[in-house]
Design an enzyme around this catalytic site. Structure first.
Site, PDB file in Angstrom:
ATOM      1  N   SER A 109     -16.819  10.110   1.538  1.00 27.93           N
ATOM      2  CA  SER A 109     -15.693  10.878   2.072  1.00 27.93           C
ATOM      3  C   SER A 109     -16.101  12.001   3.021  1.00 27.93           C
ATOM      4  CB  SER A 109     -14.924  11.492   0.906  1.00 27.93           C
ATOM      5  OG  SER A 109     -14.060  12.476   1.400  1.00 27.93           O
ATOM      6  N   ARG A 114     -14.051  12.934  13.758  1.00 28.59           N
ATOM      7  CA  ARG A 114     -14.910  11.782  13.475  1.00 28.59           C
ATOM      8  C   ARG A 114     -15.526  11.148  14.720  1.00 28.59           C
ATOM      9  NH1 ARG A 114     -11.011   9.195   8.819  1.00 28.59           N
ATOM     10  NH2 ARG A 114     -11.435  10.875   7.351  1.00 28.59           N
ATOM     11  N   GLY A 139       0.872  -1.178   0.000  1.00 28.64           N
ATOM     12  CA  GLY A 139       0.000   0.000   0.000  1.00 28.64           C
ATOM     13  C   GLY A 139       0.903   1.220   0.000  1.00 28.64           C
ATOM     14  N   ALA A 161       2.270   2.834   2.400  1.00 31.22           N
ATOM     15  CA  ALA A 161       3.436   2.736   3.286  1.00 31.22           C
ATOM     16  C   ALA A 161       4.487   1.814   2.670  1.00 31.22           C
ATOM     17  CB  ALA A 161       3.011   2.232   4.659  1.00 31.22           C
ATOM     18  N   GLY A 162       4.066   0.610   2.271  1.00 29.68           N
ATOM     19  CA  GLY A 162       5.018  -0.381   1.770  1.00 29.68           C
ATOM     20  C   GLY A 162       5.617   0.007   0.428  1.00 29.68           C
TER      21      GLY A 162
END
Ligand SMILES: Cc1cc2nc3c(=O)[nH]c(=O)nc-3n(C[C@H](O)[C@H](O)[C@H](O)COP(=O)(O)OP(=O)(O)OC[C@H]3O[C@@H](n4cnc5c(N)ncnc54)[C@H](O)[C@@H]3O)c2cc1C
Length: 635
Positions: A284, A330, A42, A44-45
């Site tokens: 969203s 949220r 993703g 990060a990876g």
């Protein structure tokens, strides 16, 4: 073991710069002697793998999808925060740091949050250089919108596809390194165990999801960038394959798991509409820039929204939080939506929904302006509900979305296992007890492009170059354990499917360890999960074999881990006798019904060590040198 977060000394704003200077370097010719495993591609990876490869390390990257490009990060709609202050509305690195720490209800590490804010601007520059098509204003400057928990506009976006566009950028960088031979990519491959030798992470055991072949890979360091575990609730906005297995196996090998009960329930999702549904859809948060949230003032009011006059509507977020209005964070928005529905003022067939209304924005700005900004989100809404949100309000309800909990990491992003790092949603890192919108993407890319490429060198510099062969007994033993687990699962010939168990687990967690929690409910949840786990290992209905594409087997392995992990979640929620952010313990609330923190007793990260039966709690005390924790207020 005493937890050491390795926070550098010195003033907050100089820590990262000074730390980078003090970290050891590895000369370019020596970097190619080191192998690094990156699990997860993703944001990060992919960003970490591409950057490390570009630096010269040899990378092996793994993901369970058929392409790195399809990681769950593609789902991110709304945007990514950065303190560029393009709007000249008073933003700064310090304000982003302040909002993020406060948004997390002072349960995150100050130094890490500051570094995140500091790196935010570099991310935008990096992505623009890669060609990420961020939205632009007429004059050509990058556009921004506002997200919850902030009074400035700092969210960069690419229509409603920000994650997808950012991942295309990271994936292009990754693909270049694959073509250069510096990254070897293993799609459709699932990590099932971590291998440690002399207490250090030295490799992984994986299953090829197409052939079922079990094999080992060795390296000098391992990065887990495997995303969050929100799917533990069965119904969530996460991709169907999201799971906890990689981090949970690492936990069982010695990596501490931090704040596992901190789960974000996002206020703007499509309500559940039927019992057999397997997925919930996010709308969203950016929509709350223009949409107004309301319910009828009267209980059980079944009139069509158009027939309810203004005076009979309750814009409850605007009423209760005039300063932030519909853009409260949220956790606050979700709790309030639940509250009005519990009072019997919810809308829609189930009564478990509130309106998100664009009428006023359309009158003010015109339908075309709204279409330009959110067109694809309105289209998703119409496809799923068959309703046109330009003409009548959307119906929304909170849904499980993100996990703030994850593997405990120090300032260098290393877990409690030397050589094992964790990035992105898989670690517990910077969001405390509540993540602000558009901060997850910022975290994944800050860590992947900028933090780990720098900090890992200091660890590797102290390692010999020698490689561990995969016929080492530690690898063979881990492979045997994986095969035993698979055989044990495949031998189960009961009569209940893995989805049925998963659904039951999800419902227990939703009811007792969801938007609000209490001690009695959490104790009950623990008992129910244990029973369910017993039934799973007796009565699971398995089909197929290991030597083929077998998605039932994939799911069963993941659900077996969820059944273990959920018990730690519940223990964590039970031990934290306070409310903070998403963790709303009904016993601890202010007179106005807001979360009541207990800084004297709970200003710490709860890091759990695996001990077979019953985990041991380690506390990382949170020290706030710069910001004094205050009662969070958005009024
Ligand atoms: C619908 C939705 C919208 C969102 N919108 C936003 C937004 O607008 N802004 C924002 O900041 N955040 C947003 N988020 C959150 C954000 O998208 C995620 O937190 C972030 O993308 C996670 O990225 P990651 O790289 O950590 O993990 P992921 O993108 O989840 O990637 C995980 C990777 O790990 C691999 N993997 C997992 N387990 C294994 C295993 N055992 N073996 C091998 N590989 C494995 C997967 O194949 C995948 O490649 C949103 C989330 C959702 C659900």
């Amino acid at each position: 073991m005493k937890l050491d977060a390795k926070i550098p000394n010195g003033p907050l704003s100089e820590k990262w710069t000074k730390h980078q200077f003090e970290l050891k370097l590895i000369n370019p010719a020596n970097k190619r002697k080191y192998d690094i495993i990156v699990v997860g591609t993703g944001l990060a990876g992919a960003s970490a793998a591409a950057t490390l490869a570009e630096l010269g390390y040899n990378i092996k990257a793994f993901c369970f999808q058929d392409s790195a490009r399809r990681a769950h990060s593609v789902a991110a709609q709304g945007g990514i925060n950065a303190a560029k202050n393009y709007q000249n509305d008073g933003d700064s690195v310090y304000r982003l740091f302040y909002d993020t720490l406060k948004g997390g209800d002072f349960r995150a590490r100050e130094a890490d949050v500051y570094r995140l804010a500091e790196l935010s601007n570099n991310i935008i520059d990096q992505c623009v250089a890669q060609g990420v098509p961020f939205a632009r204003e007429y004059g050509g400057l990058l556009d921004n919108h506002s997200f919850g928990g902030a009074q400035v506009s700092r969210t960069f976006y690419a229509k409603g596809q920000t994650g997808q566009q950012l991942l295309i950028g990271a994936y292009s960088a990754l693909s270049r390194q694959i073509a250069n031979g510096k990254v070897k990519m293993y799609p459709r491959t699932e990590m099932l165990d971590l291998v440690t030798i002399d207490g250090k992470a030295r490799g992984i055991v994986v299953r090829n999801l197409v052939t079922g072949k079990i094999e080992s890979h060795s390296a000098h360091a391992v990065l887990l960038c495997t995303g969050g575990y929100g799917n533990i609730y069965f119904l969530s906005t996460n991709c169907m394959g999201a799971n906890v297995s990689a981090t949970w196996q690492a936990h069982k090998k010695g990596a501490f798991f931090a704040n596992p009960s901190f789960v974000q329930i996002h206020p703007t999702c499509l309500p559940l509409h039927e019992r057999h549904q397997s997925k919930l859809t996010l709308m969203s948060e950016s929509l709350r820039n223009d949409g107004r949230v309301w319910v009828p003032k009267k209980m059980g009011d079944k009139r069509h929204p158009h027939e309810i006059p203004e005076a009979e509507r309750d814009y409850f977020l605007e009423r209760k939080y005039p300063a932030f209005g519909n853009l409260v964070p949220r956790d606050v928005a979700s709790r309030n939506a639940k509250q009005v529905c519990d009072e019997g003022r919810g809308v829609g067939v189930t009564g478990l929904a509130v309106y998100l209304d664009f009428k006023e924005a359309i009158e003010r700005r015109g339908e075309e302006a709204i279409r330009t900004k959110y067109g694809n989100l309105f289209q998703i809404y119409e496809k799923i509900t068959n309703e046109n949100a330009y003409h009548e309000p959307m119906k929304i309800y909170p849904a499980v979305h993100y996990t703030m909990g994850g593997l405990w990491v120090d300032y260098n992003l290393m877990t409690t296992i030397p050589g094992l790092y964790s990035l992105g949603e898989a670690n517990f890192s910077e969001h405390g007890a509540n993540r602000l919108g558009a901060s997850a993407l910022m975290q994944t890319l800050a860590e992947g492009y900028f933090v780990v490429p720098r900090t890992i060198a200091a660890y590797l510099a102290s390692m010999p170059y020698d490689k561990v062969p995969t016929d080492h007994p530690a690898f063979k033993e881990a492979e045997q354990d994986v095969k035993k687990l698979i055989n044990r699962i495949l031998a189960l010939k009961g009569d209940k499917t893995v989805d049925e168990y998963h659904k039951e687990l999800g419902l227990i967690l939703w009811n007792y360890c969801g938007m609000s929690r209490n001690a009695a409910g959490l104790k009950q949840a623990k008992e129910e999960i244990k029973k369910l786990q017993g039934a799973f290992w007796e009565n699971l209905k398995m089909v197929g074999t290991n030597d083929e594409l077998n998605q039932t087997l994939e799911k069963a392995i993941r659900v077996a881990d969820f059944l273990e992990m959920s018990q730690l979640m519940v223990d964590d929620a039970l031990h934290r006798n306070e409310s903070c952010g998403c963790h709303f313990r009904e016993e601890y609330q202010t007179e106005e019904g807001e979360a009541q923190r207990d800084d004297e007793n709970f200003a710490y990260v709860a890091a759990w060590e695996y001990k077979g039966k019953g985990a041991v709690l380690h506390k990382e005390n949170l020290v706030f040198d710069e910001l004094k924790p205050t009662q969070r207020s958005y009024k």
